[in-house]
Design a protein around this motif. Structure first.
Motif, PDB file in Angstrom:
ATOM      1  N   ASP A  74       9.021   9.813   1.764  1.00 51.37           N
ATOM      2  CA  ASP A  74       9.848   9.531   3.415  1.00 51.37           C
ATOM      3  C   ASP A  74       8.597   8.406   4.038  1.00 51.37           C
ATOM      4  O   ASP A  74       9.042   8.838   5.239  1.00 51.37           O
ATOM      5  CB  ASP A  74      11.178  10.329   3.330  1.00 51.37           C
ATOM      6  CG  ASP A  74      11.801   9.686   3.956  1.00 51.37           C
ATOM      7  OD1 ASP A  74      12.024   8.031   4.008  1.00 51.37           O
ATOM      8  OD2 ASP A  74      12.633   9.835   4.599  1.00 51.37           O
ATOM      9  N   MET A  75       8.132   7.864   2.874  1.00 52.11           N
ATOM     10  CA  MET A  75       7.520   6.941   4.061  1.00 52.11           C
ATOM     11  C   MET A  75       8.011   6.231   5.492  1.00 52.11           C
ATOM     12  O   MET A  75       7.143   5.077   6.419  1.00 52.11           O
ATOM     13  CB  MET A  75       6.456   6.016   3.020  1.00 52.11           C
ATOM     14  CG  MET A  75       6.211   6.325   2.212  1.00 52.11           C
ATOM     15  SD  MET A  75       4.232   7.618   2.569  1.00 52.11           S
ATOM     16  CE  MET A  75       2.974   7.006   3.465  1.00 52.11           C
ATOM     17  N   ASP A  76       9.298   5.556   4.843  1.00 50.82           N
ATOM     18  CA  ASP A  76       9.874   4.757   5.766  1.00 50.82           C
ATOM     19  C   ASP A  76      10.788   5.004   6.955  1.00 50.82           C
ATOM     20  O   ASP A  76      10.935   5.142   8.251  1.00 50.82           O
ATOM     21  CB  ASP A  76      11.215   4.135   5.187  1.00 50.82           C
ATOM     22  CG  ASP A  76      11.117   3.331   4.012  1.00 50.82           C
ATOM     23  OD1 ASP A  76      10.163   2.516   4.274  1.00 50.82           O
ATOM     24  OD2 ASP A  76      12.150   3.145   2.774  1.00 50.82           O
ATOM     25  N   ASN A  77      10.969   6.394   7.260  1.00 49.68           N
ATOM     26  CA  ASN A  77      11.672   7.245   8.302  1.00 49.68           C
ATOM     27  C   ASN A  77      10.354   8.627   8.805  1.00 49.68           C
ATOM     28  O   ASN A  77      10.588   9.121   9.651  1.00 49.68           O
ATOM     29  CB  ASN A  77      12.428   8.295   7.472  1.00 49.68           C
ATOM     30  CG  ASN A  77      13.641   7.978   7.261  1.00 49.68           C
ATOM     31  OD1 ASN A  77      14.441   6.285   8.314  1.00 49.68           O
ATOM     32  ND2 ASN A  77      14.321   8.007   6.681  1.00 49.68           N
ATOM     33  N   LEU A  78       8.713   8.037   8.269  1.00 48.48           N
ATOM     34  CA  LEU A  78       7.800   9.128   8.041  1.00 48.48           C
ATOM     35  C   LEU A  78       7.541   8.890   9.840  1.00 48.48           C
ATOM     36  O   LEU A  78       7.750   8.173  10.569  1.00 48.48           O
ATOM     37  CB  LEU A  78       6.317   8.662   7.892  1.00 48.48           C
ATOM     38  CG  LEU A  78       5.047   9.610   7.533  1.00 48.48           C
ATOM     39  CD1 LEU A  78       5.663  10.360   6.467  1.00 48.48           C
ATOM     40  CD2 LEU A  78       3.929   9.327   6.779  1.00 48.48           C
ATOM     41  N   GLN A  79       6.957   9.793  10.675  1.00 41.71           N
ATOM     42  CA  GLN A  79       6.923  10.506  12.010  1.00 41.71           C
ATOM     43  C   GLN A  79       5.464  10.514  12.571  1.00 41.71           C
ATOM     44  O   GLN A  79       5.311  11.938  12.943  1.00 41.71           O
ATOM     45  CB  GLN A  79       8.078  11.144  12.715  1.00 41.71           C
ATOM     46  CG  GLN A  79       9.456  11.327  12.564  1.00 41.71           C
ATOM     47  CD  GLN A  79      10.147  11.331  13.601  1.00 41.71           C
ATOM     48  OE1 GLN A  79      10.391  11.694  14.557  1.00 41.71           O
ATOM     49  NE2 GLN A  79      10.821  12.563  12.845  1.00 41.71           N
TER      50      GLN A  79
ATOM     51  N   MET B  40       0.797  -0.921   0.226  1.00 44.70           N
ATOM     52  CA  MET B  40       0.359  -0.101   0.206  1.00 44.70           C
ATOM     53  C   MET B  40       0.689   1.682  -0.239  1.00 44.70           C
ATOM     54  O   MET B  40       0.838   2.423  -0.661  1.00 44.70           O
ATOM     55  CB  MET B  40      -1.100  -0.023   1.232  1.00 44.70           C
ATOM     56  CG  MET B  40      -1.828   1.424   1.625  1.00 44.70           C
ATOM     57  SD  MET B  40      -2.821   0.751   3.200  1.00 44.70           S
ATOM     58  CE  MET B  40      -4.072  -0.427   2.468  1.00 44.70           C
ATOM     59  N   ILE B  41       1.591   1.640   0.885  1.00 47.19           N
ATOM     60  CA  ILE B  41       3.244   2.691   0.617  1.00 47.19           C
ATOM     61  C   ILE B  41       3.501   2.193  -0.166  1.00 47.19           C
ATOM     62  O   ILE B  41       3.259   3.914  -1.193  1.00 47.19           O
ATOM     63  CB  ILE B  41       4.012   2.299   1.701  1.00 47.19           C
ATOM     64  CG1 ILE B  41       3.575   2.074   3.298  1.00 47.19           C
ATOM     65  CG2 ILE B  41       5.019   3.365   1.627  1.00 47.19           C
ATOM     66  CD1 ILE B  41       4.755   2.126   4.591  1.00 47.19           C
ATOM     67  N   GLU B  42       4.040   1.710  -1.473  1.00 46.75           N
ATOM     68  CA  GLU B  42       4.425   1.825  -2.476  1.00 46.75           C
ATOM     69  C   GLU B  42       3.599   2.292  -3.314  1.00 46.75           C
ATOM     70  O   GLU B  42       3.582   3.039  -4.217  1.00 46.75           O
ATOM     71  CB  GLU B  42       5.535   0.532  -2.774  1.00 46.75           C
ATOM     72  CG  GLU B  42       6.030  -0.148  -2.377  1.00 46.75           C
ATOM     73  CD  GLU B  42       7.033   0.671  -2.577  1.00 46.75           C
ATOM     74  OE1 GLU B  42       7.395   1.450  -3.299  1.00 46.75           O
ATOM     75  OE2 GLU B  42       8.156   1.420  -1.282  1.00 46.75           O
TER      76      GLU B  42
ATOM     77  N   LYS C 274       3.351   6.158  -3.244  1.00 46.48           N
ATOM     78  CA  LYS C 274       4.652   6.905  -3.152  1.00 46.48           C
ATOM     79  C   LYS C 274       4.621   6.671  -4.540  1.00 46.48           C
ATOM     80  O   LYS C 274       5.212   7.561  -5.184  1.00 46.48           O
ATOM     81  CB  LYS C 274       5.689   5.377  -2.710  1.00 46.48           C
ATOM     82  CG  LYS C 274       6.253   5.776  -1.272  1.00 46.48           C
ATOM     83  CD  LYS C 274       6.644   4.834  -0.837  1.00 46.48           C
ATOM     84  CE  LYS C 274       8.501   5.044  -1.437  1.00 46.48           C
ATOM     85  NZ  LYS C 274       9.266   4.473  -0.749  1.00 46.48           N
ATOM     86  N   GLN C 275       4.309   5.975  -5.179  1.00 46.27           N
ATOM     87  CA  GLN C 275       4.092   6.147  -7.212  1.00 46.27           C
ATOM     88  C   GLN C 275       3.101   7.107  -7.094  1.00 46.27           C
ATOM     89  O   GLN C 275       3.548   8.415  -8.056  1.00 46.27           O
ATOM     90  CB  GLN C 275       3.565   4.309  -7.482  1.00 46.27           C
ATOM     91  CG  GLN C 275       3.227   4.411  -9.444  1.00 46.27           C
ATOM     92  CD  GLN C 275       4.953   5.073  -9.776  1.00 46.27           C
ATOM     93  OE1 GLN C 275       6.356   4.244  -9.016  1.00 46.27           O
ATOM     94  NE2 GLN C 275       4.968   5.817 -10.925  1.00 46.27           N
ATOM     95  N   GLN C 276       1.981   7.331  -6.386  1.00 42.05           N
ATOM     96  CA  GLN C 276       1.201   8.489  -6.663  1.00 42.05           C
ATOM     97  C   GLN C 276       1.939   9.467  -6.523  1.00 42.05           C
ATOM     98  O   GLN C 276       1.465  10.676  -7.474  1.00 42.05           O
ATOM     99  CB  GLN C 276      -0.423   8.275  -6.226  1.00 42.05           C
ATOM    100  CG  GLN C 276      -1.121   6.693  -6.941  1.00 42.05           C
ATOM    101  CD  GLN C 276      -2.218   7.298  -6.004  1.00 42.05           C
ATOM    102  OE1 GLN C 276      -3.324   8.029  -5.949  1.00 42.05           O
ATOM    103  NE2 GLN C 276      -3.231   5.836  -5.887  1.00 42.05           N
ATOM    104  N   ALA C 277       2.035   9.857  -5.528  1.00 36.50           N
ATOM    105  CA  ALA C 277       3.018  11.146  -5.066  1.00 36.50           C
ATOM    106  C   ALA C 277       4.253  11.269  -5.845  1.00 36.50           C
ATOM    107  O   ALA C 277       3.518  12.566  -6.753  1.00 36.50           O
ATOM    108  CB  ALA C 277       3.528  11.186  -3.376  1.00 36.50           C
TER     109      ALA C 277
END
Length: 242
Positions: free
Chosen positions: A89-94, A73-75, A78-81
Motif C-alpha cells: 500500500d504505497m499510497d498510504n505508506l508512512q 518507480m512505485i508501480e 508494487k509489481q515485483q512485490a
C-alpha cells in the motif's frame, strides 16, 4: 548453514528479497539445517515521520526526480512485490525512522521471536501502512507475535538494545555493505540485492557443497614413487630404500 540478512523495514526490496530467499529455501534439500538472523541497517538514520507526506512526493524530492517518474518507480516495485505474493500500500505508506523497530527485533531475538517480529514489521509497514516508529504500534505488533506488552514498552522507553543495533550497523560498514538487502552465508559468501529465487537457490547449493565437501589432498610425489610404502595388502620395499 547460517544466513545473516542486513535489511531495513522501510526498504521495499528487503521484503521482496526476503520472500525470494524463502521461496528458494522451499526447494533447498537442506533447508532444515539453515538458520537465519536479521541484522540492523538504517537507510536513513535521520528520517522523520511527516504526517500527510505522500510517498511519491517524498521519493521525488529525495532523489531529484519528477513526480511522474517516482510514481512509475512505485508501480514497478508494487509489481515485483505482487509477483512474490505481497501487497504494497504505497499510497498510504508512512515513512519514518526505523531505529526503534530494529531495537524491538533485537529484544524479540532474546525471546526466540526475532524472525516473527521482522516479518510482522515488514508487513505492518508495507501492507498495512502502519507507523512503525510509534511505540504503541510497536507494542501491539510485538504482542501479536507473542511478546509481553509491558516488557516491550519498558524496552522501547529505555535505550536497551541500542548497542546491538549500532554494532550491526558498524559491522555492515566494515564488510562493505553499500545497500540492502545484503545476505551473508556462513560469514564467507555475500549476495547483494533482492536476487531472483533461482539465484538464491544456486547460492545455497554452492555454499552447501563448498562447506561440506570432503577435503581432497593433491599429491606432490611422482605417480610411481621409487620409495617404500605399505598398503592393507602388504609392504613394498624399493631397492633404493634397502
Amino acid at each position: 548453514m547460517k544466513i545473516e540478512i542486513w535489511s531495513d523495514f522501510s526498504c521495499p526490496f528487503c521484503f521482496i528479497g526476503k520472500r525470494r530467499l524463502e521461496k528458494a529455501l522451499e526447494d533447498f534439500p537442506h533447508k532444515n539445517a539453515v538458520t537465519i538472523k536479521f541484522k540492523s541497517y538504517e537507510l536513513d538514520p535521520q528520517a522523520k515521520h511527516i504526517p500527510g507526506k505522500n510517498y511519491a512526493a517524498l521519493l521525488a524530492g529525495k532523489y531529484g526526480m519528477s513526480l511522474q517518474k517516482a510514481k512509475e518507480m512505485i508501480e514497478q516495485v508494487k509489481q515485483q512485490a505482487k509477483e512474490v505474493g505481497l501487497t504494497y500500500d504505497m499510497d498510504n505508506l508512512q515513512n519514518t525512522n526505523t531505529f526503534d523497530a530494529h531495537r524491538l527485533v533485537k529484544f524479540a531475538e532474546k525471546k526466540g521471536k526475532g524472525k516473527e517480529m521482522a516479518e510482522r514489521l515488514f508487513h505492518a509497514f508495507f501492507t498495512e501502512a502502519k507507523l512503525i516508529s510509534d511505540h504503541h504500534t510497536l507494542e501491539e505488533l510485538a504482542h501479536e507475535v507473542g511478546l509481553n506488552r509491558r516488557e516491550v514498552l519498558d524496552t522501547l522507553a529505555s535505550c536497551k538494545h541500542s548497542k546491538y543495533v549500532r554494532e550491526e550497523e558498524e559491522l555492515a560498514r566494515e564488510i562493505g555493505v553499500q545497500g540492502v538487502p545484503f545476505f551473508v552465508f556462513n560469514e564467507k559468501y555475500a549476495v547483494s540485492g533482492a536476487q531472483p529465487s533461482q539465484v538464491f537457490l544456486d547460492v545455497l547449493q554452492q555454499v552447501w557443497e563448498r562447506e561440506n565437501e570432503k577435503p581432497i589432498l593433491q599429491t606432490l610425489t611422482p605417480e610411481n614413487p621409487e620409495t617404500s610404502y605399505c598398503t592393507d595388502e602388504g609392504c613394498t620395499i624399493k631397492e633404493k630404500d634397502k
